[in-house]
Design a protein around this motif. Structure first.
Motif, PDB file in Angstrom:
ATOM      1  N   MET A  59       0.838  -1.200   0.000  1.00 38.86           N
ATOM      2  CA  MET A  59       0.000   0.000   0.000  1.00 38.86           C
ATOM      3  C   MET A  59       0.875   1.252   0.000  1.00 38.86           C
ATOM      4  O   MET A  59       0.631   2.175  -0.774  1.00 38.86           O
ATOM      5  CB  MET A  59      -0.921  -0.018   1.224  1.00 38.86           C
ATOM      6  CG  MET A  59      -1.932   1.113   1.285  1.00 38.86           C
ATOM      7  SD  MET A  59      -1.451   2.626   2.142  1.00 38.86           S
ATOM      8  CE  MET A  59      -0.904   2.063   3.713  1.00 38.86           C
ATOM      9  N   TYR A  66      -2.438   6.376  -5.902  1.00 40.15           N
ATOM     10  CA  TYR A  66      -3.830   6.448  -5.453  1.00 40.15           C
ATOM     11  C   TYR A  66      -4.479   7.689  -6.052  1.00 40.15           C
ATOM     12  O   TYR A  66      -3.935   8.785  -5.976  1.00 40.15           O
ATOM     13  CB  TYR A  66      -3.908   6.484  -3.924  1.00 40.15           C
ATOM     14  CG  TYR A  66      -5.323   6.614  -3.409  1.00 40.15           C
ATOM     15  CD1 TYR A  66      -6.267   5.633  -3.666  1.00 40.15           C
ATOM     16  CD2 TYR A  66      -5.716   7.739  -2.703  1.00 40.15           C
ATOM     17  CE1 TYR A  66      -7.565   5.755  -3.205  1.00 40.15           C
ATOM     18  CE2 TYR A  66      -7.008   7.865  -2.225  1.00 40.15           C
ATOM     19  CZ  TYR A  66      -7.930   6.874  -2.489  1.00 40.15           C
ATOM     20  OH  TYR A  66      -9.224   7.011  -2.038  1.00 40.15           O
ATOM     21  N   ARG A  67      -5.648   7.513  -6.655  1.00 42.15           N
ATOM     22  CA  ARG A  67      -6.297   8.594  -7.417  1.00 42.15           C
ATOM     23  C   ARG A  67      -7.428   9.304  -6.678  1.00 42.15           C
ATOM     24  O   ARG A  67      -8.122  10.123  -7.266  1.00 42.15           O
ATOM     25  CB  ARG A  67      -6.835   8.023  -8.722  1.00 42.15           C
ATOM     26  CG  ARG A  67      -5.738   7.512  -9.616  1.00 42.15           C
ATOM     27  CD  ARG A  67      -6.312   7.089 -10.934  1.00 42.15           C
ATOM     28  NE  ARG A  67      -5.233   6.619 -11.784  1.00 42.15           N
ATOM     29  CZ  ARG A  67      -5.342   5.638 -12.636  1.00 42.15           C
ATOM     30  NH1 ARG A  67      -6.488   5.006 -12.766  1.00 42.15           N
ATOM     31  NH2 ARG A  67      -4.318   5.279 -13.369  1.00 42.15           N
ATOM     32  N   GLU A  69     -10.246   8.226  -5.929  1.00 40.76           N
ATOM     33  CA  GLU A  69     -11.539   7.837  -6.508  1.00 40.76           C
ATOM     34  C   GLU A  69     -12.123   6.769  -5.605  1.00 40.76           C
ATOM     35  O   GLU A  69     -11.526   5.729  -5.403  1.00 40.76           O
ATOM     36  CB  GLU A  69     -11.346   7.298  -7.931  1.00 40.76           C
ATOM     37  CG  GLU A  69     -10.827   8.329  -8.906  1.00 40.76           C
ATOM     38  CD  GLU A  69     -10.437   7.726 -10.242  1.00 40.76           C
ATOM     39  OE1 GLU A  69     -10.516   6.491 -10.408  1.00 40.76           O
ATOM     40  OE2 GLU A  69     -10.034   8.500 -11.115  1.00 40.76           O
ATOM     41  N   GLY A  70     -13.266   7.030  -5.059  1.00 42.22           N
ATOM     42  CA  GLY A  70     -13.859   6.067  -4.130  1.00 42.22           C
ATOM     43  C   GLY A  70     -13.226   6.178  -2.756  1.00 42.22           C
ATOM     44  O   GLY A  70     -12.452   7.081  -2.462  1.00 42.22           O
ATOM     45  N   SER A  71     -13.542   5.217  -1.945  1.00 41.33           N
ATOM     46  CA  SER A  71     -13.099   5.204  -0.565  1.00 41.33           C
ATOM     47  C   SER A  71     -11.637   4.768  -0.458  1.00 41.33           C
ATOM     48  O   SER A  71     -11.240   3.757  -1.029  1.00 41.33           O
ATOM     49  CB  SER A  71     -13.985   4.229   0.222  1.00 41.33           C
ATOM     50  OG  SER A  71     -13.365   3.787   1.383  1.00 41.33           O
ATOM     51  N   PHE A  72     -10.849   5.521   0.296  1.00 44.91           N
ATOM     52  CA  PHE A  72      -9.463   5.140   0.541  1.00 44.91           C
ATOM     53  C   PHE A  72      -9.418   3.828   1.320  1.00 44.91           C
ATOM     54  O   PHE A  72      -8.628   2.937   1.016  1.00 44.91           O
ATOM     55  CB  PHE A  72      -8.717   6.246   1.300  1.00 44.91           C
ATOM     56  CG  PHE A  72      -7.301   5.891   1.621  1.00 44.91           C
ATOM     57  CD1 PHE A  72      -6.351   5.777   0.611  1.00 44.91           C
ATOM     58  CD2 PHE A  72      -6.907   5.646   2.926  1.00 44.91           C
ATOM     59  CE1 PHE A  72      -5.034   5.426   0.897  1.00 44.91           C
ATOM     60  CE2 PHE A  72      -5.599   5.310   3.222  1.00 44.91           C
ATOM     61  CZ  PHE A  72      -4.668   5.194   2.201  1.00 44.91           C
ATOM     62  N   TRP A  75      -9.910   1.028  -0.966  1.00 47.36           N
ATOM     63  CA  TRP A  75      -8.708   0.789  -1.772  1.00 47.36           C
ATOM     64  C   TRP A  75      -7.693  -0.029  -0.977  1.00 47.36           C
ATOM     65  O   TRP A  75      -7.134  -1.005  -1.473  1.00 47.36           O
ATOM     66  CB  TRP A  75      -8.125   2.136  -2.196  1.00 47.36           C
ATOM     67  CG  TRP A  75      -6.915   2.079  -3.075  1.00 47.36           C
ATOM     68  CD1 TRP A  75      -6.873   1.781  -4.407  1.00 47.36           C
ATOM     69  CD2 TRP A  75      -5.552   2.335  -2.678  1.00 47.36           C
ATOM     70  NE1 TRP A  75      -5.570   1.854  -4.867  1.00 47.36           N
ATOM     71  CE2 TRP A  75      -4.750   2.190  -3.828  1.00 47.36           C
ATOM     72  CE3 TRP A  75      -4.957   2.697  -1.481  1.00 47.36           C
ATOM     73  CZ2 TRP A  75      -3.373   2.381  -3.796  1.00 47.36           C
ATOM     74  CZ3 TRP A  75      -3.583   2.886  -1.443  1.00 47.36           C
ATOM     75  CH2 TRP A  75      -2.810   2.729  -2.600  1.00 47.36           C
ATOM     76  N   VAL A  76      -7.493   0.339   0.283  1.00 43.28           N
ATOM     77  CA  VAL A  76      -6.565  -0.388   1.143  1.00 43.28           C
ATOM     78  C   VAL A  76      -7.092  -1.796   1.408  1.00 43.28           C
ATOM     79  O   VAL A  76      -6.343  -2.772   1.378  1.00 43.28           O
ATOM     80  CB  VAL A  76      -6.316   0.370   2.475  1.00 43.28           C
ATOM     81  CG1 VAL A  76      -5.461  -0.456   3.421  1.00 43.28           C
ATOM     82  CG2 VAL A  76      -5.677   1.726   2.212  1.00 43.28           C
ATOM     83  N   ARG A  78      -8.860  -3.661  -0.507  1.00 37.03           N
ATOM     84  CA  ARG A  78      -8.633  -4.492  -1.688  1.00 37.03           C
ATOM     85  C   ARG A  78      -7.189  -5.014  -1.712  1.00 37.03           C
ATOM     86  O   ARG A  78      -6.934  -6.174  -2.026  1.00 37.03           O
ATOM     87  CB  ARG A  78      -8.945  -3.715  -2.960  1.00 37.03           C
ATOM     88  CG  ARG A  78      -8.882  -4.546  -4.227  1.00 37.03           C
ATOM     89  CD  ARG A  78      -9.417  -3.777  -5.416  1.00 37.03           C
ATOM     90  NE  ARG A  78     -10.844  -3.753  -5.455  1.00 37.03           N
ATOM     91  CZ  ARG A  78     -11.597  -4.598  -6.162  1.00 37.03           C
ATOM     92  NH1 ARG A  78     -11.034  -5.521  -6.882  1.00 37.03           N
ATOM     93  NH2 ARG A  78     -12.904  -4.508  -6.146  1.00 37.03           N
ATOM     94  N   ILE A  79      -6.250  -4.151  -1.344  1.00 41.75           N
ATOM     95  CA  ILE A  79      -4.844  -4.561  -1.273  1.00 41.75           C
ATOM     96  C   ILE A  79      -4.689  -5.667  -0.228  1.00 41.75           C
ATOM     97  O   ILE A  79      -4.015  -6.679  -0.467  1.00 41.75           O
ATOM     98  CB  ILE A  79      -3.927  -3.360  -0.957  1.00 41.75           C
ATOM     99  CG1 ILE A  79      -3.906  -2.386  -2.146  1.00 41.75           C
ATOM    100  CG2 ILE A  79      -2.516  -3.821  -0.591  1.00 41.75           C
ATOM    101  CD1 ILE A  79      -3.237  -1.056  -1.857  1.00 41.75           C
TER     102      ILE A  79
END
Length: 185
Positions: A59, A66-67, A69-72, A75-76, A78-79
């Motif tokens: 991460m 990281y763009r 876009e959407g929830s941070f 995003w984390v 998903r990683i």
């Protein structure tokens, strides 16, 4: 005077600049939740902690991309899911054990009632008892919100296998929840 709170955007920017204090703060904010995510897939706490550490390393390396876009947090997450799946592939065979369904006690025969009130910890324990393939598909679909096509791609299985394992996981959980409710009475 209270310490001003740092916004998520400011914290991410500081992490990208390599500020160790910001990296620690971001880790502290997310580690507990992300460890829970990793524990859903990996039975041993040590394996989940390893996935967490490796996931955070990935991460932090990917953070400049990281763009916003959407929830941070999403995003984390998903990683972390991807890292937990990598650890799972290394540690456990993700095969379906059909012997589990040969046993009558593993088949859903009674529906769970609305008044069944199990604590989250009890439910997590029940999830952990599922065969690895069922547990993984159930977690990805029901808890992480992945679709069957995405699950199939992530796990290298067919979409039909994903649907089948989800159905069997639900049946097994339904039976175990019903049994736990009866036992609690």
């Amino acid at each position: 005077m209270p310490t001003p709170t740092v916004t998520e955007v400011e914290l991410i920017a500081a992490c990208v600049r390599g500020e160790h204090r910001a990296q620690r703060q971001l880790y502290d904010r997310l580690a507990g939740l992300m460890l829970t995510v990793c524990r859903r897939y990996l039975k041993r706490r040590e394996d989940a902690e390893e996935a967490l550490i490796l996931g955070f390393a990935k991460m932090f390396r990917a953070l400049p991309n990281y763009r916003f876009e959407g929830s941070f947090e999403g995003w984390v997450r998903r990683i972390m899911v991807n890292e937990a799946l990598m650890q799972l592939r290394q540690r456990e065979m993700m095969t379906v054990s059909f012997e589990d369904f040969a046993q009558p006690e593993n088949l859903a025969t009674t529906a769970a009632t609305a008044d069944t009130q199990l604590q989250a910890e009890d439910l997590m324990h029940l999830l952990a008892t599922l065969p690895v393939g069922y547990r993984t598909v159930f977690n990805l679909y029901a808890l992480e919100g992945y679709g069957h096509q995405e699950i199939a791609e992530l796990l290298g299985i067919s979409e039909g296998t994903s649907k089948s394992q989800l159905s069997k996981a639900r049946a097994m959980l339904q039976r175990r929840v019903s049994f736990a409710a009866v036992a609690a009475e």
